[in-house]
Design a protein around this motif. Sequence first.
Motif, mmCIF file in Angstrom:
data_model
loop_
_atom_site.group_PDB
_atom_site.id
_atom_site.type_symbol
_atom_site.label_atom_id
_atom_site.label_comp_id
_atom_site.label_asym_id
_atom_site.label_seq_id
_atom_site.Cartn_x
_atom_site.Cartn_y
_atom_site.Cartn_z
ATOM 1 N N LEU A 216 24.448 22.536 22.678
ATOM 2 C CA LEU A 216 25.244 21.527 23.497
ATOM 3 C C LEU A 216 26.780 21.907 23.190
ATOM 4 O O LEU A 216 27.788 21.669 23.894
ATOM 5 C CB LEU A 216 25.024 20.217 23.291
ATOM 6 C CG LEU A 216 23.461 19.852 23.716
ATOM 7 C CD1 LEU A 216 23.214 18.247 23.587
ATOM 8 C CD2 LEU A 216 23.453 19.958 25.377
ATOM 9 N N LEU A 217 26.879 22.237 21.801
ATOM 10 C CA LEU A 217 28.209 22.752 21.372
ATOM 11 C C LEU A 217 28.914 24.009 22.096
ATOM 12 O O LEU A 217 29.864 23.872 22.567
ATOM 13 C CB LEU A 217 28.374 22.823 20.012
ATOM 14 C CG LEU A 217 29.623 23.271 19.359
ATOM 15 C CD1 LEU A 217 30.862 22.246 19.550
ATOM 16 C CD2 LEU A 217 29.573 23.522 17.938
ATOM 17 N N LEU B 81 27.397 16.638 24.256
ATOM 18 C CA LEU B 81 27.868 16.002 22.786
ATOM 19 C C LEU B 81 28.898 14.930 23.338
ATOM 20 O O LEU B 81 29.770 14.883 24.265
ATOM 21 C CB LEU B 81 28.685 16.837 21.974
ATOM 22 C CG LEU B 81 27.767 17.925 21.302
ATOM 23 C CD1 LEU B 81 28.645 18.843 20.455
ATOM 24 C CD2 LEU B 81 26.640 17.492 20.585
ATOM 25 N N ASN B 82 28.791 13.712 22.599
ATOM 26 C CA ASN B 82 29.429 12.396 22.811
ATOM 27 C C ASN B 82 30.908 12.683 22.192
ATOM 28 O O ASN B 82 30.881 12.556 20.878
ATOM 29 C CB ASN B 82 28.612 11.279 22.377
ATOM 30 C CG ASN B 82 29.423 10.072 22.570
ATOM 31 O OD1 ASN B 82 30.444 10.119 23.058
ATOM 32 N ND2 ASN B 82 28.808 8.846 22.174
ATOM 33 N N GLY C 14 23.972 11.377 27.820
ATOM 34 C CA GLY C 14 23.022 11.705 29.076
ATOM 35 C C GLY C 14 23.622 11.155 30.428
ATOM 36 O O GLY C 14 23.685 9.921 30.402
ATOM 37 N N LYS C 15 23.459 12.102 31.378
ATOM 38 C CA LYS C 15 23.932 11.497 32.834
ATOM 39 C C LYS C 15 23.109 12.121 33.816
ATOM 40 O O LYS C 15 22.677 13.218 33.441
ATOM 41 C CB LYS C 15 25.320 11.683 33.285
ATOM 42 C CG LYS C 15 25.957 12.975 33.181
ATOM 43 C CD LYS C 15 27.340 13.029 33.458
ATOM 44 C CE LYS C 15 27.615 14.684 33.261
ATOM 45 N NZ LYS C 15 29.138 14.818 33.282
ATOM 46 N N ASN C 16 22.647 11.269 34.783
ATOM 47 C CA ASN C 16 21.689 11.747 35.765
ATOM 48 C C ASN C 16 22.476 12.426 36.870
ATOM 49 O O ASN C 16 23.450 11.822 37.494
ATOM 50 C CB ASN C 16 20.767 10.663 36.493
ATOM 51 C CG ASN C 16 19.890 10.299 35.393
ATOM 52 O OD1 ASN C 16 19.261 10.989 34.620
ATOM 53 N ND2 ASN C 16 19.561 8.643 35.550
ATOM 54 N N LEU C 17 22.123 13.614 37.038
ATOM 55 C CA LEU C 17 22.709 14.478 38.193
ATOM 56 C C LEU C 17 21.458 14.762 39.377
ATOM 57 O O LEU C 17 20.813 15.576 38.867
ATOM 58 C CB LEU C 17 23.461 15.327 37.782
ATOM 59 C CG LEU C 17 24.278 16.183 38.908
ATOM 60 C CD1 LEU C 17 25.327 15.446 39.418
ATOM 61 C CD2 LEU C 17 24.835 17.505 38.171
#
Length: 117
Positions: A18-19, A66-67, A55-58
């Motif tokens: 993710l980074l 990363l937050n 996380g987000k739904n797409l």
Amino acid sequence: MLEVLFGSKNAERVLQYLLSKESGYIREISQFYEVSPSVIKKQLDKFETANIIVGKNLANVRIYELNKRYPFYEELTALLKKARSAYNDEERMNLIRKKRTRPRSNNKPLEMRGSYE
């Protein structure tokens, strides 16, 4: 490298992915590391619960990143980058190599590099 700190090698892998790639989804990360999607999902759920990632739904896929509002975001990314410097060259290059995100132009010729005989 940091598996003792994070609890498992896969936890470190998820954060490193993710980074370096900025975002990802379960199947993409599991294919990158050649591990089971359920293992990656477990780590993603753990980090999302701790608010380390968001996380987000797409459509029908959940995308994670990363937050940046995580209180220790700067320290965490610095630690992950420092750990990455200890990886072997191949592993480090796989993480930092950008994948092609758009298709090749229709009229663009395919250039062959090197000898393929």
